[in-house]
Design a protein around this motif. Structure first.
Motif, PDB file in Angstrom:
ATOM      1  N   PRO B  63       0.755  -1.191   0.128  1.00 22.94           N
ATOM      2  CA  PRO B  63       0.018   0.027   0.050  1.00 22.94           C
ATOM      3  C   PRO B  63       0.941   1.396  -0.034  1.00 22.94           C
ATOM      4  CG  PRO B  63      -0.968  -1.660   1.534  1.00 22.94           C
ATOM      5  CD  PRO B  63       0.431  -2.158   1.008  1.00 22.94           C
ATOM      6  N   PHE B  64       2.079   1.389   0.869  1.00 21.36           N
ATOM      7  CA  PHE B  64       2.904   2.395   0.884  1.00 21.36           C
ATOM      8  C   PHE B  64       3.345   2.783  -0.512  1.00 21.36           C
ATOM      9  CE2 PHE B  64       2.239   1.749   5.431  1.00 21.36           C
ATOM     10  CZ  PHE B  64       2.031   3.176   5.945  1.00 21.36           C
ATOM     11  N   LYS B  65       3.864   1.687  -1.186  1.00 24.70           N
ATOM     12  CA  LYS B  65       4.676   1.608  -2.273  1.00 24.70           C
ATOM     13  C   LYS B  65       3.411   2.283  -3.356  1.00 24.70           C
ATOM     14  CE  LYS B  65       7.969  -1.877  -1.905  1.00 24.70           C
ATOM     15  NZ  LYS B  65       7.825  -3.368  -1.903  1.00 24.70           N
ATOM     16  N   ARG B  66       2.231   1.756  -3.485  1.00 29.76           N
ATOM     17  CA  ARG B  66       1.396   2.119  -4.462  1.00 29.76           C
ATOM     18  C   ARG B  66       1.241   3.772  -4.083  1.00 29.76           C
ATOM     19  NH1 ARG B  66      -1.578  -2.222  -2.756  1.00 29.76           N
ATOM     20  NH2 ARG B  66      -3.148  -1.463  -1.639  1.00 29.76           N
ATOM     21  N   VAL B  67       0.855   4.023  -2.756  1.00 33.03           N
ATOM     22  CA  VAL B  67       0.682   5.733  -2.808  1.00 33.03           C
ATOM     23  C   VAL B  67       1.989   6.333  -3.034  1.00 33.03           C
ATOM     24  CG1 VAL B  67       0.505   7.339  -0.682  1.00 33.03           C
ATOM     25  CG2 VAL B  67      -0.832   5.034  -0.815  1.00 33.03           C
ATOM     26  N   LEU B  68       3.106   6.022  -2.733  1.00 30.19           N
ATOM     27  CA  LEU B  68       4.316   6.812  -3.099  1.00 30.19           C
ATOM     28  C   LEU B  68       4.684   6.744  -4.694  1.00 30.19           C
ATOM     29  CD1 LEU B  68       6.177   6.015   0.236  1.00 30.19           C
ATOM     30  CD2 LEU B  68       4.753   8.041  -0.172  1.00 30.19           C
ATOM     31  N   GLY B  69       3.902   5.769  -5.125  1.00 26.60           N
ATOM     32  CA  GLY B  69       4.216   5.659  -6.688  1.00 26.60           C
ATOM     33  C   GLY B  69       5.595   5.025  -7.075  1.00 26.60           C
ATOM     34  N   LEU B  70       5.792   3.885  -5.918  1.00 23.25           N
ATOM     35  CA  LEU B  70       6.974   3.230  -6.287  1.00 23.25           C
ATOM     36  C   LEU B  70       6.444   1.908  -7.033  1.00 23.25           C
ATOM     37  CD1 LEU B  70       8.419   3.674  -2.648  1.00 23.25           C
ATOM     38  CD2 LEU B  70       9.241   4.900  -4.946  1.00 23.25           C
ATOM     39  N   ALA B  71       5.362   1.698  -7.127  1.00 19.32           N
ATOM     40  CA  ALA B  71       4.848   0.432  -7.405  1.00 19.32           C
ATOM     41  C   ALA B  71       4.301   0.644  -8.958  1.00 19.32           C
ATOM     42  CB  ALA B  71       3.537  -0.177  -6.857  1.00 19.32           C
ATOM     43  N   THR B  72       4.503  -0.291  -9.785  1.00 17.90           N
ATOM     44  CA  THR B  72       4.126   0.138 -11.347  1.00 17.90           C
ATOM     45  C   THR B  72       2.404   0.161 -11.325  1.00 17.90           C
ATOM     46  OG1 THR B  72       4.128  -2.196 -11.939  1.00 17.90           O
ATOM     47  CG2 THR B  72       6.140  -1.105 -12.596  1.00 17.90           C
ATOM     48  N   THR B  73       2.073   0.577 -12.444  1.00 21.71           N
ATOM     49  CA  THR B  73       0.546   0.581 -12.500  1.00 21.71           C
ATOM     50  C   THR B  73      -0.185  -1.043 -12.300  1.00 21.71           C
ATOM     51  OG1 THR B  73       0.687   2.683 -13.902  1.00 21.71           O
ATOM     52  CG2 THR B  73      -1.358   1.525 -13.616  1.00 21.71           C
ATOM     53  N   GLN B  74       0.628  -1.902 -13.261  1.00 20.90           N
ATOM     54  CA  GLN B  74       0.191  -3.342 -13.151  1.00 20.90           C
ATOM     55  C   GLN B  74       0.283  -3.736 -11.395  1.00 20.90           C
ATOM     56  OE1 GLN B  74       2.178  -1.939 -15.423  1.00 20.90           O
ATOM     57  NE2 GLN B  74       2.142  -3.221 -17.352  1.00 20.90           N
ATOM     58  N   GLY B  83      -3.929   2.478  -9.330  1.00 24.98           N
ATOM     59  CA  GLY B  83      -2.771   3.024 -10.214  1.00 24.98           C
ATOM     60  C   GLY B  83      -2.382   4.307  -9.867  1.00 24.98           C
ATOM     61  N   ALA B  84      -3.455   5.068  -9.035  1.00 24.84           N
ATOM     62  CA  ALA B  84      -2.949   6.534  -8.838  1.00 24.84           C
ATOM     63  C   ALA B  84      -1.949   6.607  -7.636  1.00 24.84           C
ATOM     64  CB  ALA B  84      -4.214   7.137  -8.230  1.00 24.84           C
ATOM     65  N   SER B  85      -1.250   7.593  -7.603  1.00 27.71           N
ATOM     66  CA  SER B  85      -0.384   7.875  -6.322  1.00 27.71           C
ATOM     67  C   SER B  85      -0.537   9.255  -6.189  1.00 27.71           C
ATOM     68  CB  SER B  85       0.913   7.368  -6.851  1.00 27.71           C
ATOM     69  OG  SER B  85       1.473   8.033  -7.839  1.00 27.71           O
ATOM     70  N   ILE B  86       0.389   9.408  -4.889  1.00 24.51           N
ATOM     71  CA  ILE B  86       0.615  10.821  -4.231  1.00 24.51           C
ATOM     72  C   ILE B  86       1.953  11.051  -4.364  1.00 24.51           C
ATOM     73  CG2 ILE B  86       0.233  12.319  -2.353  1.00 24.51           C
ATOM     74  CD1 ILE B  86      -2.180  10.621  -1.398  1.00 24.51           C
ATOM     75  N   GLU B  87       2.355  12.212  -5.032  1.00 25.22           N
ATOM     76  CA  GLU B  87       3.785  12.579  -4.940  1.00 25.22           C
ATOM     77  C   GLU B  87       4.010  13.331  -3.562  1.00 25.22           C
ATOM     78  OE1 GLU B  87       5.760  14.673  -8.433  1.00 25.22           O
ATOM     79  OE2 GLU B  87       3.876  14.211  -9.366  1.00 25.22           O
ATOM     80  N   ILE B  88       4.326  12.463  -2.649  1.00 27.29           N
ATOM     81  CA  ILE B  88       4.247  12.912  -1.452  1.00 27.29           C
ATOM     82  C   ILE B  88       5.252  14.042  -1.107  1.00 27.29           C
ATOM     83  CG2 ILE B  88       5.830  10.849  -0.975  1.00 27.29           C
ATOM     84  CD1 ILE B  88       3.201  12.737   1.475  1.00 27.29           C
ATOM     85  N   GLY B  89       6.366  13.891  -1.743  1.00 30.14           N
ATOM     86  CA  GLY B  89       7.272  14.951  -1.416  1.00 30.14           C
ATOM     87  C   GLY B  89       6.844  16.351  -1.817  1.00 30.14           C
ATOM     88  N   HIS B  90       6.611  16.303  -2.997  1.00 34.16           N
ATOM     89  CA  HIS B  90       5.892  17.381  -3.642  1.00 34.16           C
ATOM     90  C   HIS B  90       4.787  18.329  -3.010  1.00 34.16           C
ATOM     91  CE1 HIS B  90       4.384  19.971  -7.128  1.00 34.16           C
ATOM     92  NE2 HIS B  90       3.153  19.283  -6.947  1.00 34.16           N
ATOM     93  N   PHE B  91       3.630  17.453  -2.728  1.00 37.57           N
ATOM     94  CA  PHE B  91       2.618  17.948  -1.896  1.00 37.57           C
ATOM     95  C   PHE B  91       2.929  18.341  -0.568  1.00 37.57           C
ATOM     96  CE2 PHE B  91       0.363  15.529  -5.191  1.00 37.57           C
ATOM     97  CZ  PHE B  91      -0.345  16.328  -5.717  1.00 37.57           C
ATOM     98  N   LEU B  92       3.917  17.670   0.085  1.00 39.81           N
ATOM     99  CA  LEU B  92       4.516  18.195   1.501  1.00 39.81           C
ATOM    100  C   LEU B  92       5.210  19.355   1.540  1.00 39.81           C
ATOM    101  CD1 LEU B  92       4.657  16.494   4.011  1.00 39.81           C
ATOM    102  CD2 LEU B  92       6.909  15.996   3.429  1.00 39.81           C
TER     103      LEU B  92
END
Lengths: 322, 299
Positions: B63-74, B83-92
């Motif tokens: 789940p954390f990988k998905r959210v942080l965009g570290l997992a591929t869409t598949q 497949g959506a993610s949050i660019e955490i650093g950017h929003f932070l």
């Protein structure tokens, strides 16, 4: 938002301020050499605040009133239509049901929050002065309503939510918390109470700490029980703080939006479509800014009336002792 | 003798109830935070099989990988994500900019105004102060829509300036709160400095401001929490994720989750990520925050 949540607090202290200011004037001579050049500096110092007040508070207020008499869809200039928006308001069933839903939410949320907070504050005051405990209680206040709403949306889910699983484990029927007409508003109110309760408790707790312990010693000598002392000593002495807390909670609850926008979105079938939600959807869903402004003004008038009524009923400025 | 003993026993029964109540309140308060963590470390499919398990089921960092965009869409879709993610650093960064700049400006400008209202003698002072206080009666909803229109006309939609400016200059409550405090402060040191020939500004920044650090910190903490959690105003004036704060990113992420079968684990991971900065702040400034809130009610 923060500004309006503090209305009562200020009214309460305003009287005191005037008194103090009068004393100050008596003792200092405004034309003494020490205050030469004060005026120029003063205007420089308040200049940013004055600009902010004029541009982002006074002007929008007047403009909001003006827009409520217009047909305005942002892209083209507003067109004066007199009282049409208000006429529409009188016949808008959704508006009246929104108002009803909002009042229902406010009553539930504020009553529950007040009871739980007063009891919690009293218990805290009696049992422990640990900052850690108070810190834990305040945690929900620190997170955003969006976070709180999302978590409870999960916990109240009708199939996998832990709350329903527990209810079923005790032999109850599952409840459609956020998806049924009857439960939508009570559920949202519960989430709101969960989020606000700690903050309110800490304010009341701070109020309790200002009550001198000698009063209780006197009560104890007279043989009064804990509960009796709470009713006849604590509550009356807390009246000013309670009045403040009620007014703040009511004003905040009337403008509830965030939690609803991430849980029920006003549904099912308008069952939780509170005023601010309806105003938002009129303005940004249908670009009917004129009508949204008229509803905002109506909400404003309601809030003012309620605030005055409450301050009067609760006699906020005085506690029962004087 | 007996009477005292009975009373003491009854009293301790009451105390037992009080403790039970307090523990109950604490459990209800804390449990959702634990449940976020427990769900965020679980696997979606295992979750639907064991929804009541008190510990993470099918433990995974997915789940954390998905959210942080570290997992591929598949990978994400295979685990029940969207497949959506949050660019955490950017929003932070956006949240930090929005909350800290807003708070710093409003507290600073309020301090200046409070000094003028509490220490200087000038014609129109009382009138201006009463005028400012009228703003307390106006609820946000009345000014929010016109302010949106204004920000739009100024061409400031989707900019930090547009987000920050309307709340950065004037706060009736802050000015009032600080003025009250300054009026209660002894002016001896300030007067001595003035007699010694120090300028007004020097006194303001060298003496009055440090002496008012208590309420200034209180207002800063409360202001920062409020701004960090703000949702409605950024929702109105931003549509572009280059400036949107974390609260909006979470709401957008939530919307992207399939409605019929939400990605619960991913959602809770996102929630945790969004709440974490505030929780970290709490770990560091907990006592200060608690005292600030109590202080703000009493004053």
């Amino acid at each position: 938002m923060a500004v309006l949540e503090t209305t009562a607090r200020d009214q309460r202290a305003a009287g005191e301020a005037t008194r103090r200011r009068k004393n100050a004037r008596r003792t200092t001579n405004p034309y003494s050499p020490a205050h030469r050049g004060d005026a120029k500096l003063a205007w420089v110092l308040i200049a940013p605040a004055l600009v902010g007040f004029a541009v982002f508070a006074a002007y929008p207020t007047l403009r909001g009133i003006y827009l409520s008499f217009t047909d305005f869809a942002v892209l083209s200039p507003p067109e004066w239509i007199g009282l049409d928006n208000y006429r529409q308001l009188l016949h808008d069933e959704v508006f009246w049901s929104s108002l009803g839903v909002t009042v229902y939410f406010v009553l539930l949320s504020v009553t529950l929050s007040l009871i739980v907070s007063v009891v919690t504050a009293a218990v805290l005051h009696r049992l422990t002065s640990s900052t850690v405990v108070r810190g834990l209680i305040i945690l929900p206040f620190l997170i955003s309503a969006v976070v709180a709403g999302t978590v409870w949306w999960w916990m109240l889910d009708s199939q996998l939510g832990i709350v329903n699983i527990v209810i079923k484990a005790f032999g109850g029927d599952g409840i459609q918390f956020l998806t049924s007409r009857d439960w939508a508003i009570p559920s949202v109110a519960l989430i709101n109470v969960w989020k606000q309760m700690g903050y309110t408790s800490i304010i009341i707790f701070a109020g309790l700490q200002t009550i001198p312990p000698t009063i209780y010693e006197a009560g104890r000598v007279d043989g009064a029980s804990e509960l009796r002392m709470f009713r006849t000593l604590t509550l009356p002495l807390l009246r000013p703080i309670l009045a403040l807390v009620v007014v703040l909670n009511v004003i905040g609850a009337f403008q509830v939006f965030d939690i609803i926008s991430v849980t029920t979105k006003g549904g099912p079938a308008n069952a939780s479509n509170v005023l601010q939600m309806y105003i938002y959807s009129k303005a940004f869903g249908q670009f009917d800014f004129g009508y949204a402004a008229a509803m905002s003004l109506a909400l404003f008038v309601i809030l003012i009336a309620i605030t005055f009524l409450q301050m009067r009923l609760l006699r906020a400025s005085e506690s029962d002792t004087n | 003798m007996t009477a005292t003993a009975t009373r003491r026993r009854r009293f301790s029964v009451g105390k037992g109830f009080a403790w039970a109540y307090l523990i109950g309140v604490l459990v209800v308060t804390i449990f959702p935070f634990y449940w976020i963590l427990r769900t965020a470390l679980s696997d979606n499919y295992a979750l639907s099989a064991h929804p009541a398990s008190p510990l993470p089921v099918g433990f995974t960092w997915g789940p954390f990988k998905r959210v942080l965009g570290l997992a591929t869409t598949q990978e994400s879709i295979a685990e029940g994500g969207s497949g959506a993610s949050i660019e955490i650093g950017h929003f932070l960064v956006n949240s930090v900019v929005y909350a800290s700049v807003s708070t710093a400006l409003i507290v600073f400008f309020s301090t200046l105004a409070a000094y003028a209202f509490s220490r200087l003698h000038w014609r129109g002072r009382d009138f201006m102060f009463s005028l400012f206080l009228t703003a307390l009666m106006v609820p946000g909803i009345l000014t929010l829509l016109p302010n949106f229109v204004l920000v739009k006309e100024l061409g400031l939609l989707n900019t930090f300036a547009g987000m920050i400016l309307p709340g950065a200059l004037f706060s009736a409550f802050n000015i009032f709160f600080l003025r009250q405090f300054m009026l209660g402060l002894s002016t001896e040191t300030e007067e001595a400095a003035l007699l010694d020939g120090a300028g007004r500004l020097r006194v303001l920044f060298g003496i009055t401001l440090p002496m008012s650090s208590g309420p200034i910190i209180t207002l800063s903490i409360l202001g920062f929490i409020g701004m960090w959690n703000d949702y409605f105003w950024p929702l109105l004036v931003t549509s572009d994720d280059s400036v949107q704060p974390l609260t909006l990113a979470l709401a957008v992420f939530k919307q992207s989750s399939p409605q019929s079968q939400p990605d619960w684990a991913g959602l809770m991971a996102a929630t945790l990520v969004a709440a974490l900065p505030m929780l970290a702040l709490f770990m560091v400034f907990g006592r200060r925050i608690v005292n600030s809130i109590g202080f703000s009610g009493i004053k």
